[in-house]
Design a protein around this motif. Structure first.
Motif, PDB file in Angstrom:
ATOM      1  N   GLN A 175      34.723  42.301  32.627  1.00  0.00           N
ATOM      2  CA  GLN A 175      35.718  43.313  32.819  1.00  0.00           C
ATOM      3  C   GLN A 175      37.036  42.693  33.122  1.00  0.00           C
ATOM      4  OE1 GLN A 175      31.967  44.281  33.869  1.00  0.00           O
ATOM      5  NE2 GLN A 175      31.890  44.042  31.593  1.00  0.00           N
ATOM      6  N   LEU A 176      37.856  42.753  32.274  1.00  0.00           N
ATOM      7  CA  LEU A 176      39.082  43.175  32.813  1.00  0.00           C
ATOM      8  C   LEU A 176      40.362  44.270  32.468  1.00  0.00           C
ATOM      9  CD1 LEU A 176      39.067  39.442  29.877  1.00  0.00           C
ATOM     10  CD2 LEU A 176      38.578  39.497  32.596  1.00  0.00           C
ATOM     11  N   VAL A 177      41.244  43.435  33.803  1.00  0.00           N
ATOM     12  CA  VAL A 177      42.177  44.539  33.794  1.00  0.00           C
ATOM     13  C   VAL A 177      43.394  43.840  34.064  1.00  0.00           C
ATOM     14  CG1 VAL A 177      43.051  46.825  35.094  1.00  0.00           C
ATOM     15  CG2 VAL A 177      39.860  46.474  34.748  1.00  0.00           C
ATOM     16  N   GLU A 178      43.864  44.158  33.305  1.00  0.00           N
ATOM     17  CA  GLU A 178      45.468  43.792  33.760  1.00  0.00           C
ATOM     18  C   GLU A 178      46.278  44.740  34.021  1.00  0.00           C
ATOM     19  OE1 GLU A 178      44.143  42.710  29.126  1.00  0.00           O
ATOM     20  OE2 GLU A 178      44.381  44.395  30.363  1.00  0.00           O
ATOM     21  N   SER A 179      47.801  44.347  35.152  1.00  0.00           N
ATOM     22  CA  SER A 179      48.320  44.938  35.409  1.00  0.00           C
ATOM     23  C   SER A 179      49.803  44.216  35.393  1.00  0.00           C
ATOM     24  CB  SER A 179      48.322  45.384  36.867  1.00  0.00           C
ATOM     25  OG  SER A 179      47.549  44.369  38.580  1.00  0.00           O
TER      26      SER A 179
END
Length: 123
Positions: free
Chosen positions: A3-7
């Motif tokens: 799972q990937l989360v950009e910020s």
């Protein structure tokens, strides 16, 4: 699967800088290559940069070479995209994506994607 989360996206003036982060879940993150892609309104998604898993080899689109830098910190399960000398044409939603081991410039070869983060560069 990862799972990937950009910020880190936002609004910046031309010539400015931003650093995007792509945080990943999973204990085997170090075995994944990660790519950054972007999509501007009305345009197709395009390759920006990628970093391989083991070798750490990096690849860049010609349009960002010399301005953007990709790096990874496996201890933090995070890949970074340092963007300098930003131009209005860099405005897009930026996505990170992961695939096993080897980086690719082809979006269809990535298995897992984040939700994207908006980068807007004003002139």
């Amino acid at each position: 699967q990862v799972q990937l989360v950009e910020s880190g996206g936002g609004l910046v003036q031309a010539g400015g800088s931003l650093r995007l982060s792509c945080a990943a879940s999973g204990r085997t993150f170090s075995s994944y290559a990660v790519g950054w892609f972007r999509q501007a309104p009305g345009k197709e998604r395009e390759f920006v940069t990628a970093i391989s898993a083991i070798s750490g080899s990096t690849y860049y689109a010609d349009s960002v070479k010399g301005r953007f830098t990709i790096s990874r910190d496996n201890a933090k399960n995070t890949v970074y995209l340092q963007m300098n000398s930003l131009k209005p044409e860099d405005t897009a939603v930026y996505y990170c994506a992961a695939r096993s081991l080897h980086a690719s410039r082809r979006s269809e070869e990535y298995d897992d994607w984040g939700q994207g983060t908006q980068v807007t560069v004003s002139s």
